[in-house]
Design a protein around this motif. Structure first.
Motif, PDB file in Angstrom:
ATOM      1  N   PHE A 275       3.076  24.053   4.206  1.00 44.00           N
ATOM      2  CA  PHE A 275       2.225  22.823   3.931  1.00 44.00           C
ATOM      3  C   PHE A 275       0.917  22.766   4.627  1.00 44.00           C
ATOM      4  O   PHE A 275       1.206  22.907   6.023  1.00 44.00           O
ATOM      5  CB  PHE A 275       3.019  21.582   3.844  1.00 44.00           C
ATOM      6  CG  PHE A 275       2.073  20.441   3.570  1.00 44.00           C
ATOM      7  CD1 PHE A 275       1.660  20.149   2.155  1.00 44.00           C
ATOM      8  CD2 PHE A 275       1.641  19.461   4.577  1.00 44.00           C
ATOM      9  CE1 PHE A 275       0.878  19.195   1.925  1.00 44.00           C
ATOM     10  CE2 PHE A 275       0.906  18.250   4.244  1.00 44.00           C
ATOM     11  CZ  PHE A 275       0.288  17.998   2.825  1.00 44.00           C
ATOM     12  N   ALA A 276      -0.142  23.119   3.972  1.00 42.08           N
ATOM     13  CA  ALA A 276      -1.363  23.011   4.845  1.00 42.08           C
ATOM     14  C   ALA A 276      -2.050  21.636   4.449  1.00 42.08           C
ATOM     15  O   ALA A 276      -2.397  21.173   3.298  1.00 42.08           O
ATOM     16  CB  ALA A 276      -2.300  24.050   4.130  1.00 42.08           C
TER      17      ALA A 276
ATOM     18  N   ALA B 298       0.836  -1.159  -0.029  1.00 41.24           N
ATOM     19  CA  ALA B 298       0.048   0.002  -0.005  1.00 41.24           C
ATOM     20  C   ALA B 298       0.781   1.074   0.057  1.00 41.24           C
ATOM     21  O   ALA B 298       1.898   1.250   0.798  1.00 41.24           O
ATOM     22  CB  ALA B 298      -0.731   0.437   1.184  1.00 41.24           C
ATOM     23  N   PRO B 299       0.686   2.291  -0.934  1.00 38.70           N
ATOM     24  CA  PRO B 299       1.479   3.242  -0.940  1.00 38.70           C
ATOM     25  C   PRO B 299       1.336   4.211   0.197  1.00 38.70           C
ATOM     26  O   PRO B 299       0.050   4.359   0.554  1.00 38.70           O
ATOM     27  CB  PRO B 299       1.079   4.117  -2.372  1.00 38.70           C
ATOM     28  CG  PRO B 299      -0.330   3.490  -2.294  1.00 38.70           C
ATOM     29  CD  PRO B 299      -0.266   2.139  -1.920  1.00 38.70           C
ATOM     30  N   LEU B 300       2.182   4.897   0.760  1.00 38.45           N
ATOM     31  CA  LEU B 300       1.925   5.805   1.899  1.00 38.45           C
ATOM     32  C   LEU B 300       1.880   7.233   1.260  1.00 38.45           C
ATOM     33  O   LEU B 300       2.470   7.456   0.211  1.00 38.45           O
ATOM     34  CB  LEU B 300       3.262   5.752   2.731  1.00 38.45           C
ATOM     35  CG  LEU B 300       3.825   4.572   3.476  1.00 38.45           C
ATOM     36  CD1 LEU B 300       4.980   4.574   4.318  1.00 38.45           C
ATOM     37  CD2 LEU B 300       2.656   4.472   4.424  1.00 38.45           C
ATOM     38  N   PRO B 301       0.869   8.004   1.904  1.00 43.80           N
ATOM     39  CA  PRO B 301       0.614   9.267   1.528  1.00 43.80           C
ATOM     40  C   PRO B 301       2.023  10.195   1.749  1.00 43.80           C
ATOM     41  O   PRO B 301       2.049  10.458   2.873  1.00 43.80           O
ATOM     42  CB  PRO B 301      -0.727   9.848   2.224  1.00 43.80           C
ATOM     43  CG  PRO B 301      -0.722   8.795   3.281  1.00 43.80           C
ATOM     44  CD  PRO B 301       0.051   7.637   2.936  1.00 43.80           C
ATOM     45  N   LEU B 302       2.630  10.538   0.916  1.00 48.19           N
ATOM     46  CA  LEU B 302       3.712  11.518   0.967  1.00 48.19           C
ATOM     47  C   LEU B 302       3.355  12.905   0.944  1.00 48.19           C
ATOM     48  O   LEU B 302       4.169  13.585   1.576  1.00 48.19           O
ATOM     49  CB  LEU B 302       4.740  11.151   0.115  1.00 48.19           C
ATOM     50  CG  LEU B 302       5.372   9.868   0.270  1.00 48.19           C
ATOM     51  CD1 LEU B 302       6.532   9.516  -0.850  1.00 48.19           C
ATOM     52  CD2 LEU B 302       6.035   9.594   1.634  1.00 48.19           C
ATOM     53  N   ALA B 303       2.366  13.172   0.136  1.00 48.67           N
ATOM     54  CA  ALA B 303       2.125  14.554   0.081  1.00 48.67           C
ATOM     55  C   ALA B 303       0.573  14.803  -0.463  1.00 48.67           C
ATOM     56  O   ALA B 303       0.067  13.734  -1.368  1.00 48.67           O
ATOM     57  CB  ALA B 303       2.859  15.567  -0.862  1.00 48.67           C
TER      58      ALA B 303
ATOM     59  N   SER C  19      -5.801  20.936  11.037  1.00 42.61           N
ATOM     60  CA  SER C  19      -5.602  22.392  10.849  1.00 42.61           C
ATOM     61  C   SER C  19      -4.178  22.940  10.890  1.00 42.61           C
ATOM     62  O   SER C  19      -3.100  22.201  11.215  1.00 42.61           O
ATOM     63  CB  SER C  19      -6.673  22.960  11.817  1.00 42.61           C
ATOM     64  OG  SER C  19      -6.323  22.721  13.099  1.00 42.61           O
ATOM     65  N   GLY C  20      -4.054  24.155  10.474  1.00 48.50           N
ATOM     66  CA  GLY C  20      -2.757  24.757  10.423  1.00 48.50           C
ATOM     67  C   GLY C  20      -1.827  24.384   9.462  1.00 48.50           C
ATOM     68  O   GLY C  20      -2.221  24.006   8.307  1.00 48.50           O
ATOM     69  N   ARG C  21      -0.631  25.103   9.612  1.00 47.17           N
ATOM     70  CA  ARG C  21       0.364  24.707   8.419  1.00 47.17           C
ATOM     71  C   ARG C  21       1.529  24.135   8.907  1.00 47.17           C
ATOM     72  O   ARG C  21       1.886  24.724  10.257  1.00 47.17           O
ATOM     73  CB  ARG C  21       0.682  26.065   7.807  1.00 47.17           C
ATOM     74  CG  ARG C  21      -0.575  26.785   7.260  1.00 47.17           C
ATOM     75  CD  ARG C  21      -0.409  27.925   6.415  1.00 47.17           C
ATOM     76  NE  ARG C  21       0.212  28.761   7.343  1.00 47.17           N
ATOM     77  CZ  ARG C  21       1.020  29.994   6.897  1.00 47.17           C
ATOM     78  NH1 ARG C  21       1.372  30.200   5.797  1.00 47.17           N
ATOM     79  NH2 ARG C  21       1.392  30.867   7.785  1.00 47.17           N
TER      80      ARG C  21
END
Length: 188
Positions: free
Chosen positions: A65-66, A34-39, A46-48
């Motif tokens: 990055f939000a 399973a691919p990991l979410p990298l972006a 919330s936040g950045r």
């Protein structure tokens, strides 16, 4: 009895590594990774995130990055040849402390050093908080106190001696807090 014989023959670190490899192998299913979410967007966050990146010309830039939207943005770029690092956002979210390394002049015995800076959270109004006081001295790794009135930071000399110091947000009352330590962080 077998375990004690095994411990005498194989160092504990090697056993731990072997155990980790066995666990990883057991969790891995051939052909089903399973691919990991990298972006990308992360729901409910919330936040950045503020981090150090590089522009195509290799200049250092603070980026944001939000997580909720996946939006990336450059916050502020720094002069070529310098290196900004360790950004730390104040507890109220309005100020960022960071270190800025500038090399010494070519042909000089001074290798340069790193100073502590503050700026507004939007990247404006960059200002020197504390300058390094000698050749090769690095002031870095700022960590805000919980109320945001002071910063702890690392001071590392050219010969590698490290200590943790504290300074008020206005740059006054600098003091040594801990000898033989570096990279402070605060817990509440």
């Amino acid at each position: 009895m077998r375990v004690s014989v095994l411990r005498q023959m194989v160092p504990p670190r090697a056993l731990a590594l072997a155990g980790l490899l066995v666990v990883i192998a057991a969790c891995w299913q051939e052909g089903v990774a399973a691919p990991l979410p990298l972006a990308g967007p992360v729901a409910g966050v919330s936040g950045r995130l503020l981090y150090v990146g590089f522009q195509s010309d290799n200049r250092v830039v603070f980026k944001t990055f939000a997580p909720a939207t996946g939006a990336l943005a450059d916050l502020v770029a720094f002069p070529a040849g310098s290196y900004a690092g360790s950004p730390a956002v104040s507890p109220d979210g309005r100020t960022v402390a960071f270190s800025l390394f500038r090399p010494g002049k070519v042909g000089s015995a001074d290798p340069g050093g790193a100073d502590l800076y503050l700026m507004n959270a939007d990247g404006t109004h960059q200002r020197l908080l504390r300058a390094h006081e000698g050749p090769g001295v690095t002031l870095g790794d700022p960590a805000w106190t919980p109320e945001g009135r002071a910063l702890y930071f690392s001071r590392i000399s050219q010969d590698g001696n490290a200590r943790i110091e504290r300074v008020l947000q206005d740059g006054s009352k600098r003091e040594i807090v801990l000898k033989d330590g570096e990279t402070p962080t605060m817990s509440t």
